[in-house]
Design a protein around this motif. Structure first.
Motif, short mmCIF file in Angstrom:
data_model
loop_
_atom_site.label_atom_id
_atom_site.label_comp_id
_atom_site.label_asym_id
_atom_site.label_seq_id
_atom_site.Cartn_x
_atom_site.Cartn_y
_atom_site.Cartn_z
N ILE A 184 23.14 62.34 122.47
CA ILE A 184 24.14 61.60 123.27
C ILE A 184 25.50 61.66 122.56
N VAL A 229 27.00 65.17 122.79
CA VAL A 229 27.60 65.43 124.12
C VAL A 229 28.93 64.69 124.25
N LEU A 230 28.94 63.42 123.79
CA LEU A 230 30.19 62.63 123.86
C LEU A 230 31.29 63.27 123.02
N ALA A 282 29.27 66.47 131.65
CA ALA A 282 29.03 65.77 130.38
C ALA A 282 28.93 64.26 130.59
N THR A 339 25.59 62.15 129.86
CA THR A 339 25.64 61.02 128.93
C THR A 339 25.04 59.77 129.57
N ILE A 388 21.70 57.86 128.31
CA ILE A 388 21.75 56.45 127.88
C ILE A 388 20.68 55.65 128.63
N PHE A 396 28.70 55.34 133.13
CA PHE A 396 29.04 56.73 132.81
C PHE A 396 28.79 57.64 134.02
#
Lengths: 171, 68
Positions: free
Chosen positions: A73, A76-77, A97, A101, A105, A150
């Motif tokens: 995660i 990717v962030l 993305a 994410t 999560i 997100f």
């Protein structure tokens, strides 16, 4: 737009710390198993691990798996934040993305209590189910909402991308 | 798209090149190319007004609607 340098630094620190912790959590059981002695005490959820039986190894493996998901995660962030450095917003990559994410999560939020339940069952030999009220950011519902947010943000980005495209094609 | 742009013919009629028109109406050649190739999703009234003024024509001469 000013590049989000501070945010990237924070994520860098977060990634380094988690990777370091993960490395230790892999090395300690291996070290203890090889040396046949409990030189470095290891405990999971407050329970000291003394004998490395198959269920205990499974619990350790599942904890590492959960950490790997968390690392992914952050990775990717980090990539998403880095994409903002190029001064390009609302790109298909950013939309994907953000969506990924959010989904990750939500997966972590759902998987974590299940893993805690399994590890409690194996390590403490008792199953416990309760409806806790948490007043912190670690709350299940808050992180779940964060995941959904997100995904919503990715939908907003998708709409913004369409508007941007239309604006660019207006002569 | 059912709306087609006849800018090429009018430019030829006025003996004018795309770059010249772009300069006169104050848009980039890239944007004019988008308009000419039919990729544009919208045309501002100000752009249409400028084109009509420079090429001495009516909007109907530039835009054409044809049913698919």
């Amino acid at each position: 737009m000013k590049p989000p340098l501070f945010l990237k630094r924070v994520l860098d620190i977060c990634l380094i710390l988690i990777l370091f912790t993960l490395l230790i959590s892999i090395l300690v059981p291996v070290f203890n198993a090889v040396s046949q002695e409990d030189l470095i005490p290891l405990s999971i959820d407050g329970v000291k691990i003394e004998i490395y039986t198959v269920p205990v190894v499974i619990v350790i493996f599942l904890s590492i798996l959960k950490s790997c998901l968390f690392i992914f995660i952050i990775y990717v962030l980090r990539k998403l934040i880095k994409s903002f450095f190029k001064d390009r917003v609302f790109t298909p990559f950013q939309i994907k993305a953000l969506n990924l994410t959010g989904q990750l999560i939500i997966i972590v939020t759902i998987v974590a209590p299940i893993l805690n339940f399994i590890s409690s069952l194996i390590l403490k030999n008792k199953a416990r189910m309760s409806l806790d009220m948490e007043l912190s950011v670690n709350s299940f519902w808050f992180t779940f909402a964060l995941g959904l947010f997100f995904i919503l943000l990715s939908k907003v980005f998708e709409q913004a991308k369409n508007i941007k495209e239309e604006n660019e094609l207006t002569v | 798209m059912p709306i087609t742009i006849n800018l090429d013919k009018i430019l030829e009629k006025n003996d004018m090149k795309s770059t010249e028109l772009a300069g006169k109406i104050g848009i980039t050649t890239a944007n004019l190319s988008i308009l000419k190739t039919g990729k544009a999703k919208a045309v501002r009234f100000s752009t249409l007004e400028a084109i009509c003024e420079v090429l001495n024509c009516q909007p109907r001469d530039i835009l054409k609607y044809s049913r698919n």
